[in-house]
Motif scaffolding. Structure first.
Motif, PDB file in Angstrom:
ATOM      1  N   VAL A 109       2.886   1.970  10.466  1.00 31.01           N
ATOM      2  CA  VAL A 109       2.623   1.879   9.023  1.00 31.01           C
ATOM      3  C   VAL A 109       2.824   3.253   8.364  1.00 31.01           C
ATOM      4  O   VAL A 109       3.442   3.352   7.298  1.00 31.01           O
ATOM      5  CB  VAL A 109       1.194   1.347   8.757  1.00 31.01           C
ATOM      6  CG1 VAL A 109       0.837   1.457   7.279  1.00 31.01           C
ATOM      7  CG2 VAL A 109       1.056  -0.101   9.224  1.00 31.01           C
ATOM      8  N   ILE A 110       2.318   4.290   9.015  1.00 30.47           N
ATOM      9  CA  ILE A 110       2.455   5.635   8.445  1.00 30.47           C
ATOM     10  C   ILE A 110       3.943   6.020   8.332  1.00 30.47           C
ATOM     11  O   ILE A 110       4.369   6.611   7.336  1.00 30.47           O
ATOM     12  CB  ILE A 110       1.653   6.669   9.278  1.00 30.47           C
ATOM     13  CG1 ILE A 110       0.150   6.406   9.090  1.00 30.47           C
ATOM     14  CG2 ILE A 110       1.999   8.103   8.860  1.00 30.47           C
ATOM     15  CD1 ILE A 110      -0.751   7.192  10.030  1.00 30.47           C
ATOM     16  N   ARG A 111       4.727   5.633   9.320  1.00 28.79           N
ATOM     17  CA  ARG A 111       6.180   5.895   9.242  1.00 28.79           C
ATOM     18  C   ARG A 111       6.776   5.186   8.025  1.00 28.79           C
ATOM     19  O   ARG A 111       7.590   5.747   7.297  1.00 28.79           O
ATOM     20  CB  ARG A 111       6.901   5.444  10.516  1.00 28.79           C
ATOM     21  CG  ARG A 111       6.688   6.382  11.704  1.00 28.79           C
ATOM     22  CD  ARG A 111       7.707   6.226  12.828  1.00 28.79           C
ATOM     23  NE  ARG A 111       8.079   4.843  13.119  1.00 28.79           N
ATOM     24  CZ  ARG A 111       9.256   4.298  12.803  1.00 28.79           C
ATOM     25  NH1 ARG A 111      10.190   4.994  12.192  1.00 28.79           N
ATOM     26  NH2 ARG A 111       9.511   3.047  13.113  1.00 28.79           N
ATOM     27  N   HIS A 112       6.358   3.940   7.797  1.00 23.89           N
ATOM     28  CA  HIS A 112       6.840   3.202   6.611  1.00 23.89           C
ATOM     29  C   HIS A 112       6.405   3.908   5.331  1.00 23.89           C
ATOM     30  O   HIS A 112       7.189   4.034   4.387  1.00 23.89           O
ATOM     31  CB  HIS A 112       6.291   1.765   6.597  1.00 23.89           C
ATOM     32  CG  HIS A 112       6.800   0.899   7.697  1.00 23.89           C
ATOM     33  ND1 HIS A 112       6.390  -0.411   7.862  1.00 23.89           N
ATOM     34  CD2 HIS A 112       7.665   1.129   8.707  1.00 23.89           C
ATOM     35  CE1 HIS A 112       6.989  -0.932   8.915  1.00 23.89           C
ATOM     36  NE2 HIS A 112       7.767  -0.019   9.447  1.00 23.89           N
ATOM     37  N   HIS A 113       5.123   4.350   5.296  1.00 21.64           N
ATOM     38  CA  HIS A 113       4.606   5.042   4.107  1.00 21.64           C
ATOM     39  C   HIS A 113       5.422   6.325   3.833  1.00 21.64           C
ATOM     40  O   HIS A 113       5.717   6.648   2.682  1.00 21.64           O
ATOM     41  CB  HIS A 113       3.136   5.448   4.299  1.00 21.64           C
ATOM     42  CG  HIS A 113       2.144   4.320   4.235  1.00 21.64           C
ATOM     43  ND1 HIS A 113       2.494   3.006   4.011  1.00 21.64           N
ATOM     44  CD2 HIS A 113       0.789   4.319   4.363  1.00 21.64           C
ATOM     45  CE1 HIS A 113       1.396   2.258   4.006  1.00 21.64           C
ATOM     46  NE2 HIS A 113       0.351   3.026   4.219  1.00 21.64           N
TER      47      HIS A 113
ATOM     48  N   ARG B 149      -3.794   1.888  16.965  1.00 23.45           N
ATOM     49  CA  ARG B 149      -3.111   3.180  16.789  1.00 23.45           C
ATOM     50  C   ARG B 149      -1.593   2.970  16.687  1.00 23.45           C
ATOM     51  O   ARG B 149      -0.912   3.546  15.847  1.00 23.45           O
ATOM     52  CB  ARG B 149      -3.476   4.066  17.988  1.00 23.45           C
ATOM     53  CG  ARG B 149      -3.007   5.488  18.008  1.00 23.45           C
ATOM     54  CD  ARG B 149      -3.756   6.367  17.042  1.00 23.45           C
ATOM     55  NE  ARG B 149      -3.009   6.487  15.806  1.00 23.45           N
ATOM     56  CZ  ARG B 149      -3.540   6.788  14.626  1.00 23.45           C
ATOM     57  NH1 ARG B 149      -4.819   6.997  14.505  1.00 23.45           N
ATOM     58  NH2 ARG B 149      -2.790   6.867  13.560  1.00 23.45           N
ATOM     59  N   PHE B 150      -1.082   2.111  17.571  1.00 24.33           N
ATOM     60  CA  PHE B 150       0.347   1.797  17.611  1.00 24.33           C
ATOM     61  C   PHE B 150       0.801   1.205  16.275  1.00 24.33           C
ATOM     62  O   PHE B 150       1.821   1.606  15.700  1.00 24.33           O
ATOM     63  CB  PHE B 150       0.590   0.809  18.759  1.00 24.33           C
ATOM     64  CG  PHE B 150       2.007   0.381  18.945  1.00 24.33           C
ATOM     65  CD1 PHE B 150       2.976   1.281  19.373  1.00 24.33           C
ATOM     66  CD2 PHE B 150       2.397  -0.938  18.708  1.00 24.33           C
ATOM     67  CE1 PHE B 150       4.287   0.876  19.560  1.00 24.33           C
ATOM     68  CE2 PHE B 150       3.703  -1.345  18.890  1.00 24.33           C
ATOM     69  CZ  PHE B 150       4.654  -0.441  19.314  1.00 24.33           C
TER      70      PHE B 150
ATOM     71  N   VAL C  97       0.852  -1.206   0.000  1.00 25.21           N
ATOM     72  CA  VAL C  97       0.000   0.000   0.000  1.00 25.21           C
ATOM     73  C   VAL C  97       0.884   1.252   0.000  1.00 25.21           C
ATOM     74  O   VAL C  97       0.618   2.216  -0.727  1.00 25.21           O
ATOM     75  CB  VAL C  97      -0.957   0.013   1.225  1.00 25.21           C
ATOM     76  CG1 VAL C  97      -1.696   1.347   1.326  1.00 25.21           C
ATOM     77  CG2 VAL C  97      -1.955  -1.133   1.152  1.00 25.21           C
ATOM     78  N   GLY C  98       1.954   1.223   0.787  1.00 27.53           N
ATOM     79  CA  GLY C  98       2.872   2.371   0.873  1.00 27.53           C
ATOM     80  C   GLY C  98       3.515   2.681  -0.471  1.00 27.53           C
ATOM     81  O   GLY C  98       3.622   3.856  -0.863  1.00 27.53           O
ATOM     82  N   ARG C  99       3.930   1.622  -1.179  1.00 19.42           N
ATOM     83  CA  ARG C  99       4.540   1.833  -2.507  1.00 19.42           C
ATOM     84  C   ARG C  99       3.499   2.396  -3.464  1.00 19.42           C
ATOM     85  O   ARG C  99       3.765   3.326  -4.218  1.00 19.42           O
ATOM     86  CB  ARG C  99       5.108   0.507  -3.046  1.00 19.42           C
ATOM     87  CG  ARG C  99       6.450   0.113  -2.426  1.00 19.42           C
ATOM     88  CD  ARG C  99       7.106  -1.033  -3.200  1.00 19.42           C
ATOM     89  NE  ARG C  99       6.316  -2.264  -3.165  1.00 19.42           N
ATOM     90  CZ  ARG C  99       6.386  -3.163  -2.181  1.00 19.42           C
ATOM     91  NH1 ARG C  99       7.200  -2.970  -1.161  1.00 19.42           N
ATOM     92  NH2 ARG C  99       5.648  -4.262  -2.219  1.00 19.42           N
TER      93      ARG C  99
ATOM     94  N   GLY D 252       1.011   9.337  -5.588  1.00 22.19           N
ATOM     95  CA  GLY D 252       1.010  10.668  -4.984  1.00 22.19           C
ATOM     96  C   GLY D 252      -0.072  10.840  -3.919  1.00 22.19           C
ATOM     97  O   GLY D 252      -0.520  11.964  -3.654  1.00 22.19           O
ATOM     98  N   LEU D 253      -0.471   9.730  -3.298  1.00 21.67           N
ATOM     99  CA  LEU D 253      -1.491   9.796  -2.229  1.00 21.67           C
ATOM    100  C   LEU D 253      -0.804  10.043  -0.884  1.00 21.67           C
ATOM    101  O   LEU D 253       0.329   9.586  -0.665  1.00 21.67           O
ATOM    102  CB  LEU D 253      -2.289   8.490  -2.171  1.00 21.67           C
ATOM    103  CG  LEU D 253      -3.190   8.193  -3.379  1.00 21.67           C
ATOM    104  CD1 LEU D 253      -3.676   6.751  -3.351  1.00 21.67           C
ATOM    105  CD2 LEU D 253      -4.368   9.159  -3.393  1.00 21.67           C
ATOM    106  N   PRO D 254      -1.482  10.733   0.046  1.00 17.35           N
ATOM    107  CA  PRO D 254      -0.858  11.001   1.348  1.00 17.35           C
ATOM    108  C   PRO D 254      -0.697   9.705   2.164  1.00 17.35           C
ATOM    109  O   PRO D 254      -1.529   8.793   2.048  1.00 17.35           O
ATOM    110  CB  PRO D 254      -1.845  11.954   2.034  1.00 17.35           C
ATOM    111  CG  PRO D 254      -3.134  11.804   1.310  1.00 17.35           C
ATOM    112  CD  PRO D 254      -2.825  11.333  -0.078  1.00 17.35           C
ATOM    113  N   PRO D 255       0.353   9.617   2.984  1.00 18.47           N
ATOM    114  CA  PRO D 255       0.588   8.411   3.782  1.00 18.47           C
ATOM    115  C   PRO D 255      -0.589   8.069   4.710  1.00 18.47           C
ATOM    116  O   PRO D 255      -0.975   6.910   4.828  1.00 18.47           O
ATOM    117  CB  PRO D 255       1.830   8.754   4.600  1.00 18.47           C
ATOM    118  CG  PRO D 255       2.528   9.805   3.810  1.00 18.47           C
ATOM    119  CD  PRO D 255       1.444  10.594   3.122  1.00 18.47           C
TER     120      PRO D 255
END
Ligand SMILES: O=C(O)C(=O)C[C@]1(C(=O)O)C=C[C@@H](O)C=C1
Length: 94
Positions: A83-87, A77-78, A34-36, A42-45
């Protein structure tokens, strides 16, 4: 220690912990993809709307499973924060 009762409980705990690790590994495999995808498109994390829906759903599931909904939310949340950090890393590498 020769406490067979505790030993059996711990065997079960170890199996559950192993299942959690495998499930988390699968989840992170999907979120890496999903992150890739998001980085390329160009989608936000982060997607706060999606997160709110996930949290509400998980809180409901937790209640029906007699699990503390606050704990469930903190746990999700954790994971999502990681995941957001990875994105964000995937986006920086794009
Ligand atoms: O569904 C997404 O858009 C994702 O990036 C996955 C995910 C998740 O880990 O569940 C992570 C970050 C978003 O804010 C929402 C959900």
């Amino acid at each position: 220690m020769s406490d067979d009762v505790l030993k059996r409980y711990r065997e079960s705990i170890d199996n559950i912990d192993a299942a959690l690790v495998f499930m988390l590994a699968e989840r992170f495999k999907v979120t890496q993809a999903v992150g890739r995808y998001k980085a390329e498109a160009g989608l936000p994390p982060a997607d706060p709307g999606r997160e709110s829906a996930q949290i509400e759903r998980l809180r409901t599931l937790a209640r029906s499973a007699n699990l503390d909904p606050d704990f469930s939310e903190k746990f999700l949340r954790f994971i999502i924060d990681e995941v957001i950090r990875h994105h964000e890393k995937a986006r920086a590498a794009e």
